[in-house]
Write an enzyme that holds these catalytic residues in place. Structure first.
Site, mmCIF file in Angstrom:
data_model
loop_
_atom_site.group_PDB
_atom_site.id
_atom_site.type_symbol
_atom_site.label_atom_id
_atom_site.label_comp_id
_atom_site.label_asym_id
_atom_site.label_seq_id
_atom_site.Cartn_x
_atom_site.Cartn_y
_atom_site.Cartn_z
ATOM 1 N N GLU A 163 0.853 -1.182 0.000
ATOM 2 C CA GLU A 163 0.000 0.000 0.000
ATOM 3 C C GLU A 163 0.891 1.235 0.000
ATOM 4 O O GLU A 163 2.088 1.156 0.296
ATOM 5 C CB GLU A 163 -0.914 0.009 1.230
ATOM 6 C CG GLU A 163 -1.887 -1.158 1.296
ATOM 7 C CD GLU A 163 -2.995 -1.082 0.254
ATOM 8 O OE1 GLU A 163 -3.112 -0.035 -0.425
ATOM 9 O OE2 GLU A 163 -3.729 -2.062 0.107
ATOM 10 N N ASP A 188 -19.726 -9.311 -7.943
ATOM 11 C CA ASP A 188 -19.436 -8.535 -6.731
ATOM 12 C C ASP A 188 -18.778 -7.204 -7.084
ATOM 13 O O ASP A 188 -19.101 -6.157 -6.510
ATOM 14 C CB ASP A 188 -18.547 -9.349 -5.798
ATOM 15 C CG ASP A 188 -18.340 -8.666 -4.451
ATOM 16 O OD1 ASP A 188 -19.323 -8.161 -3.878
ATOM 17 O OD2 ASP A 188 -17.188 -8.638 -3.968
#
Length: 243
Positions: A163, A188
């Site tokens: 990240e 989804d």
């Protein structure tokens, strides 16, 4: 939203050596420049002998270390262009053909060209080469790197990921969603983008790769500051191939 660190390898600052020239970033072009620099330095070292210092104050030992750093940088995210360079064209085509029905369905629901959905799956999964796997090695079919947040009740798996915070990359373990098959993953993904107001900018983007990519980035889909550019690059490549 990221896939496991099979795609990522960081070069530790501890590898820095006093007197070593600054290294270019391993981005699209930066890595090539680094390898050309290293190749030239090593060639000069071979020609001049083991007692020589290389131009720029780089010692033979530093050159060797830089070469090892360059090799490690080859696995960094920016070292491989998002367009899929290094992935054979036939392999890319096979991946796109495999996901085409789901990409078309998702595209209709989101008001975007199926190529844009396919590009997002290609970027997040490394063109299907780096599937997010469960602890037992099975495929989670999570082609979009979706994390198990927002009250997710389905299957999950934990994976090491990279990240970005304030532009700096760091490793962390996150919980990701797991699906029974790719179709479930696309459904989804479609629900997430359609129902979450954060991604309103990406909905109904049509053929506009830039609007779609920037809409996802603005909604916080990924923490990578270069994410929108990477996605747009893949999308434009796919769109160009289909013309």
């Amino acid at each position: 939203m990221r896939l496991p660190d099979a795609r990522f390898a960081a070069v530790s600052p501890a590898m820095a050596m006093e007197g070593m020239a600054p290294l270019p970033r391993a981005g699209a072009g930066g890595f090539s420049a680094l390898m050309r620099s290293v190749d030239g330095e090593v060639r000069r070292f071979i020609a001049q002998g083991s007692g020589a210092s290389l131009p720029g104050g780089l010692t033979p030992e530093a050159a060797s270390l830089r070469l090892r750093m360059a090799t490690a940088a080859a696995e960094a995210p920016g070292a491989r262009p998002a367009s899929g360079e290094g992935v054979p064209e036939a392999e890319r085509a096979a991946f796109l053909n495999r996901i085409a029905p789901w990409a078309e369905s998702a595209g209709r629901a989101l008001g975007v060209a199926p190529e844009l959905v396919a590009a997002h799956a290609a970027l997040e999964s490394g063109w299907g080469r780096q599937p997010l796997r469960a602890a037992d090695g099975s495929d989670t079919h999570n082609l979009f790197g979706l994390k198990a947040t927002g009250g997710w009740k389905g299957g999950t798996t934990d994976a090491l990921t990279t990240e970005f915070s304030n532009g700096e990359a760091h490793k962390t373990t996150e919980r990701f969603r797991a699906y029974a098959d790719p179709g479930e993953a696309f459904q989804d993904y479609t629900r997430l983008l359609r129902d979450n107001p954060r991604y309103r900018g990406a909905i109904d983007a049509g053929q506009d790769a830039r609007a779609f990519a920037q809409g996802l980035a603005a909604g916080g889909y990924a923490t990578d500051p270069a994410y929108a550019g990477k996605l747009e690059q893949v999308a434009r490549q796919i769109q160009g191939a289909n013309r």
